[in-house]
Design a protein around this motif. Structure first.
Motif, PDB file in Angstrom:
ATOM      1  N   SER A 171      -0.974   9.689   1.145  1.00 43.73           N
ATOM      2  CA  SER A 171      -2.014   9.827   0.436  1.00 43.73           C
ATOM      3  C   SER A 171      -2.740   8.247   0.410  1.00 43.73           C
ATOM      4  O   SER A 171      -3.774   8.208  -1.233  1.00 43.73           O
ATOM      5  CB  SER A 171      -1.721  10.068  -1.363  1.00 43.73           C
ATOM      6  OG  SER A 171      -0.057   9.399  -1.629  1.00 43.73           O
ATOM      7  N   HIS A 172      -1.592   6.545   0.510  1.00 43.81           N
ATOM      8  CA  HIS A 172      -2.018   5.480   0.505  1.00 43.81           C
ATOM      9  C   HIS A 172      -0.393   4.953   0.282  1.00 43.81           C
ATOM     10  O   HIS A 172       0.606   6.114   0.634  1.00 43.81           O
ATOM     11  CB  HIS A 172      -2.261   4.924  -1.622  1.00 43.81           C
ATOM     12  CG  HIS A 172      -0.883   5.214  -2.318  1.00 43.81           C
ATOM     13  ND1 HIS A 172      -0.548   6.944  -2.636  1.00 43.81           N
ATOM     14  CD2 HIS A 172      -0.181   4.534  -3.492  1.00 43.81           C
ATOM     15  CE1 HIS A 172       0.068   6.265  -3.363  1.00 43.81           C
ATOM     16  NE2 HIS A 172       0.484   5.294  -3.554  1.00 43.81           N
ATOM     17  N   ASP A 173      -0.679   3.831   0.297  1.00 48.90           N
ATOM     18  CA  ASP A 173       0.222   2.870   1.245  1.00 48.90           C
ATOM     19  C   ASP A 173       0.984   2.565   0.119  1.00 48.90           C
ATOM     20  O   ASP A 173       2.614   1.521   1.584  1.00 48.90           O
ATOM     21  CB  ASP A 173      -0.216   1.329   2.024  1.00 48.90           C
ATOM     22  CG  ASP A 173      -0.612   0.745   1.012  1.00 48.90           C
ATOM     23  OD1 ASP A 173      -0.792   0.936   0.015  1.00 48.90           O
ATOM     24  OD2 ASP A 173      -1.779  -0.094   1.650  1.00 48.90           O
ATOM     25  N   PRO A 193      -1.281  14.825  14.266  1.00 48.64           N
ATOM     26  CA  PRO A 193      -1.395  13.916  13.516  1.00 48.64           C
ATOM     27  C   PRO A 193      -1.396  13.440  12.472  1.00 48.64           C
ATOM     28  O   PRO A 193      -0.991  14.183  11.565  1.00 48.64           O
ATOM     29  CB  PRO A 193      -2.917  14.038  13.933  1.00 48.64           C
ATOM     30  CG  PRO A 193      -3.417  15.827  13.725  1.00 48.64           C
ATOM     31  CD  PRO A 193      -1.477  16.003  14.147  1.00 48.64           C
ATOM     32  N   PHE A 194      -1.497  12.090  12.204  1.00 51.99           N
ATOM     33  CA  PHE A 194      -1.330  11.603  10.404  1.00 51.99           C
ATOM     34  C   PHE A 194      -3.376  11.367  10.315  1.00 51.99           C
ATOM     35  O   PHE A 194      -3.688  10.591  10.393  1.00 51.99           O
ATOM     36  CB  PHE A 194      -0.958  10.277  10.819  1.00 51.99           C
ATOM     37  CG  PHE A 194       0.364  10.694  11.030  1.00 51.99           C
ATOM     38  CD1 PHE A 194       2.133  10.070  10.167  1.00 51.99           C
ATOM     39  CD2 PHE A 194       0.881  10.780  12.342  1.00 51.99           C
ATOM     40  CE1 PHE A 194       3.346  10.436  10.383  1.00 51.99           C
ATOM     41  CE2 PHE A 194       2.778  10.300  12.605  1.00 51.99           C
ATOM     42  CZ  PHE A 194       3.415  10.675  11.008  1.00 51.99           C
ATOM     43  N   LEU A 195      -3.194  12.290   8.701  1.00 57.59           N
ATOM     44  CA  LEU A 195      -4.713  11.829   8.459  1.00 57.59           C
ATOM     45  C   LEU A 195      -4.157  11.371   7.685  1.00 57.59           C
ATOM     46  O   LEU A 195      -3.046  11.437   6.093  1.00 57.59           O
ATOM     47  CB  LEU A 195      -4.852  12.846   7.453  1.00 57.59           C
ATOM     48  CG  LEU A 195      -5.394  14.139   8.342  1.00 57.59           C
ATOM     49  CD1 LEU A 195      -4.727  14.916   9.875  1.00 57.59           C
ATOM     50  CD2 LEU A 195      -6.646  15.418   7.840  1.00 57.59           C
ATOM     51  N   VAL A 196      -4.685   9.487   6.807  1.00 57.96           N
ATOM     52  CA  VAL A 196      -4.448   8.892   5.653  1.00 57.96           C
ATOM     53  C   VAL A 196      -6.126   8.112   5.535  1.00 57.96           C
ATOM     54  O   VAL A 196      -7.391   8.593   6.023  1.00 57.96           O
ATOM     55  CB  VAL A 196      -3.754   7.994   6.789  1.00 57.96           C
ATOM     56  CG1 VAL A 196      -2.780   8.006   7.753  1.00 57.96           C
ATOM     57  CG2 VAL A 196      -4.863   7.396   7.853  1.00 57.96           C
ATOM     58  N   PRO A 197      -5.572   7.919   4.292  1.00 59.22           N
ATOM     59  CA  PRO A 197      -7.325   6.676   3.225  1.00 59.22           C
ATOM     60  C   PRO A 197      -7.200   5.704   4.537  1.00 59.22           C
ATOM     61  O   PRO A 197      -6.819   4.812   5.145  1.00 59.22           O
ATOM     62  CB  PRO A 197      -6.906   6.484   1.904  1.00 59.22           C
ATOM     63  CG  PRO A 197      -5.503   7.481   1.993  1.00 59.22           C
ATOM     64  CD  PRO A 197      -4.720   7.712   3.124  1.00 59.22           C
ATOM     65  N   LEU A 198      -8.643   5.406   4.586  1.00 64.40           N
ATOM     66  CA  LEU A 198      -9.344   4.642   5.174  1.00 64.40           C
ATOM     67  C   LEU A 198      -8.487   2.930   5.309  1.00 64.40           C
ATOM     68  O   LEU A 198      -7.926   2.506   3.886  1.00 64.40           O
ATOM     69  CB  LEU A 198     -10.382   3.798   4.932  1.00 64.40           C
ATOM     70  CG  LEU A 198     -11.935   4.915   5.028  1.00 64.40           C
ATOM     71  CD1 LEU A 198     -13.165   4.060   4.206  1.00 64.40           C
ATOM     72  CD2 LEU A 198     -11.565   5.146   7.022  1.00 64.40           C
ATOM     73  N   SER A 251      -6.286   8.246  -2.192  1.00 63.84           N
ATOM     74  CA  SER A 251      -6.762   9.911  -2.441  1.00 63.84           C
ATOM     75  C   SER A 251      -5.826  10.529  -2.540  1.00 63.84           C
ATOM     76  O   SER A 251      -5.013  10.386  -2.700  1.00 63.84           O
ATOM     77  CB  SER A 251      -7.895  10.157  -0.698  1.00 63.84           C
ATOM     78  OG  SER A 251      -6.038  10.296   0.010  1.00 63.84           O
ATOM     79  N   SER A 252      -6.179  11.458  -2.899  1.00 63.22           N
ATOM     80  CA  SER A 252      -5.829  13.052  -3.070  1.00 63.22           C
ATOM     81  C   SER A 252      -6.189  13.483  -2.023  1.00 63.22           C
ATOM     82  O   SER A 252      -7.217  13.345  -1.530  1.00 63.22           O
ATOM     83  CB  SER A 252      -6.688  13.139  -4.572  1.00 63.22           C
ATOM     84  OG  SER A 252      -7.743  13.569  -5.072  1.00 63.22           O
ATOM     85  N   TYR A 264      -3.884  18.415  -3.809  1.00 63.40           N
ATOM     86  CA  TYR A 264      -3.041  17.679  -4.394  1.00 63.40           C
ATOM     87  C   TYR A 264      -3.170  16.526  -4.444  1.00 63.40           C
ATOM     88  O   TYR A 264      -3.759  15.873  -4.374  1.00 63.40           O
ATOM     89  CB  TYR A 264      -2.098  17.118  -2.117  1.00 63.40           C
ATOM     90  CG  TYR A 264      -0.771  15.865  -3.155  1.00 63.40           C
ATOM     91  CD1 TYR A 264       0.031  15.637  -3.209  1.00 63.40           C
ATOM     92  CD2 TYR A 264      -0.966  14.986  -1.577  1.00 63.40           C
ATOM     93  CE1 TYR A 264       0.991  14.564  -3.591  1.00 63.40           C
ATOM     94  CE2 TYR A 264       0.341  13.935  -2.071  1.00 63.40           C
ATOM     95  CZ  TYR A 264       0.677  13.707  -3.145  1.00 63.40           C
ATOM     96  OH  TYR A 264       1.558  12.756  -2.825  1.00 63.40           O
ATOM     97  N   THR A 265      -3.080  15.675  -5.825  1.00 66.62           N
ATOM     98  CA  THR A 265      -3.307  14.340  -6.283  1.00 66.62           C
ATOM     99  C   THR A 265      -2.965  13.569  -5.912  1.00 66.62           C
ATOM    100  O   THR A 265      -3.275  12.151  -6.366  1.00 66.62           O
ATOM    101  CB  THR A 265      -2.506  14.692  -7.567  1.00 66.62           C
ATOM    102  OG1 THR A 265      -1.165  14.468  -7.459  1.00 66.62           O
ATOM    103  CG2 THR A 265      -2.795  15.708  -9.068  1.00 66.62           C
TER     104      THR A 265
END
Length: 378
Positions: A171-173, A193-198, A251-252, A264-265
């Motif tokens: 969701s974030h770092d 795979p890892f899906l992550v925010p920009l 992100s959520s 997921y929040t």
């Protein structure tokens, strides 16, 4: 050997052992000091930085929330947070071990189930696929193994006991959601795979995750994995692992199969975006809602438990499962306060609620009754 000689020999051996232990400790400190810069992660450069700059959420060199948010530390006259942290009377730790369960085997391949491992780490089993959320298996949520918030309970399973995964979502770092050692172990032991925010991909890249396993998404962007549509959606929070703040997005997440949907929040304050997400992507069979580590000093970046119920209803959620509590001590409230407040609010508003023990598998269509398991150790 005479007694005096044995004493002198013991003293010599003691000095040698203490010296060896000291060298080992220094070596350990040197290793930790060496490892901390890596744990801080990477920085946006090249094509990754250019893509971030094109995001509607990015301006003046950083990412921003949709409508701005109150600063991290809101004005609170007359309050001394440091004094409260040291001398406060809150019961911030459980009084006995947190009960852990080993997940029961799924009864049917098409069941929608959630396994909460503690804090925000959870496994979603949806239409025969498995998605892992914000995994952290380390002893501390920190760039260092020596300092920082320490776990209040062990993970209920080892990382190498996880089943084969189809996707890993971050969701974030922040350190309690993105952990270097856990990421590296999952890189070696899984193929998902890892899906992550920009921007978060820069951290994974530094930690050795292959480029083809890093998928970075902006808000509203989707990616299909193993038949699932996974969408990054808005949240109201912030980011940062070192001195720089908001250099990566937060992100959520929406996880959608052909028939079932999960929300997921991540970490977020309450905001109007939940209603918009519910209108576009809802209704949801289950929502995983952040409820812990709130305070009136930072009201816009973490939800209070009552706001989690508001958000759940905005999202048009079915079952509510709380996350982001019980595992790390990250705020000044009592250890059990978040879930007590949530339970009271859910009952008052007739919201379906499940509060699993760490490791407990919840079948969304047949959730266990809330039994207040945490109250006896609070």
């Amino acid at each position: 050997m005479a007694p005096a000689d044995r004493t002198n020999g013991d003293r010599s051996r003691g000095r040698l052992l203490r010296g060896t232990a000291g060298l080992a400790a220094l070596a350990g400190l040197a290793w930790v000091a060496r490892d901390v810069p890596a744990a801080l992660g990477g920085r946006l450069t090249g094509a990754r930085a250019e893509r971030a700059a094109r995001s509607p959420q990015f301006r003046d060199g950083t990412f921003h929330n949709q409508a701005g948010s109150t600063p991290m530390m809101a004005a609170d006259p007359g309050r001394n947070l440091l004094r409260e942290l040291i001398f406060g009377k809150q019961k911030r730790r459980p009084t006995a071990p947190v009960p852990l369960l080993r997940p029961a085997a799924p009864q049917a391949a098409d069941e929608l189930t959630i396994v909460w491992y503690g804090h925000a780490s959870a496994l979603i089993e949806i239409e025969g696929r498995r998605v892992l959320l914000d995994p952290i298996w380390s002893d501390r949520c920190s760039p260092s193994g020596l300092v920082g918030p320490r776990r209040l309970h062990e993970p209920p399973v080892r990382l190498d006991e996880l089943p084969p995964l189809d996707a890993i979502l971050i969701s974030h770092d922040h350190y309690d959601h993105l952990d270097m050692a856990t990421v590296q172990a999952l890189t070696a032991g899984q193929s998902a795979p890892f899906l992550v925010p920009l921007g978060v991909g820069a951290h994974l890249d530094r930690w050795g995750v292959p480029a083809e396993r890093i998928i970075e998404l902006d808000w509203t962007e989707s990616h299909r994995v193993a038949g699932l549509e996974i969408t990054a959606t808005a949240a109201q929070h912030f980011s940062g692992r070192g001195l720089r703040r908001d250099g990566t997005l937060w992100s959520s997440w929406v996880i959608a199969g052909e028939r079932r949907k999960v929300f997921y929040t991540g970490d977020s304050g309450y905001f109007d975006g939940y209603a918009a997400i519910g209108a576009e992507h809802g209704p949801f069979d289950v929502t995983l809602m952040q409820i812990g580590a709130y305070d009136r000093a930072w009201p816009s970046i973490h939800m209070f438990p009552e706001e989690a119920v508001d958000a759940h209803q905005d999202l048009r959620g079915g079952l509510l499962i709380p996350v982001h509590w019980a595992t790390f001590n990250l705020a000044l409230h009592d250890w059990s306060e978040p879930v007590n407040r949530l339970w009271a609010e859910a009952k008052a508003r007739d919201v379906r609620l499940a509060v699993p023990r760490p490791g407990e598998r919840v079948v969304v269509d047949e959730p266990p009754a809330v039994d207040g398991w945490w109250q006896s150790i609070a």
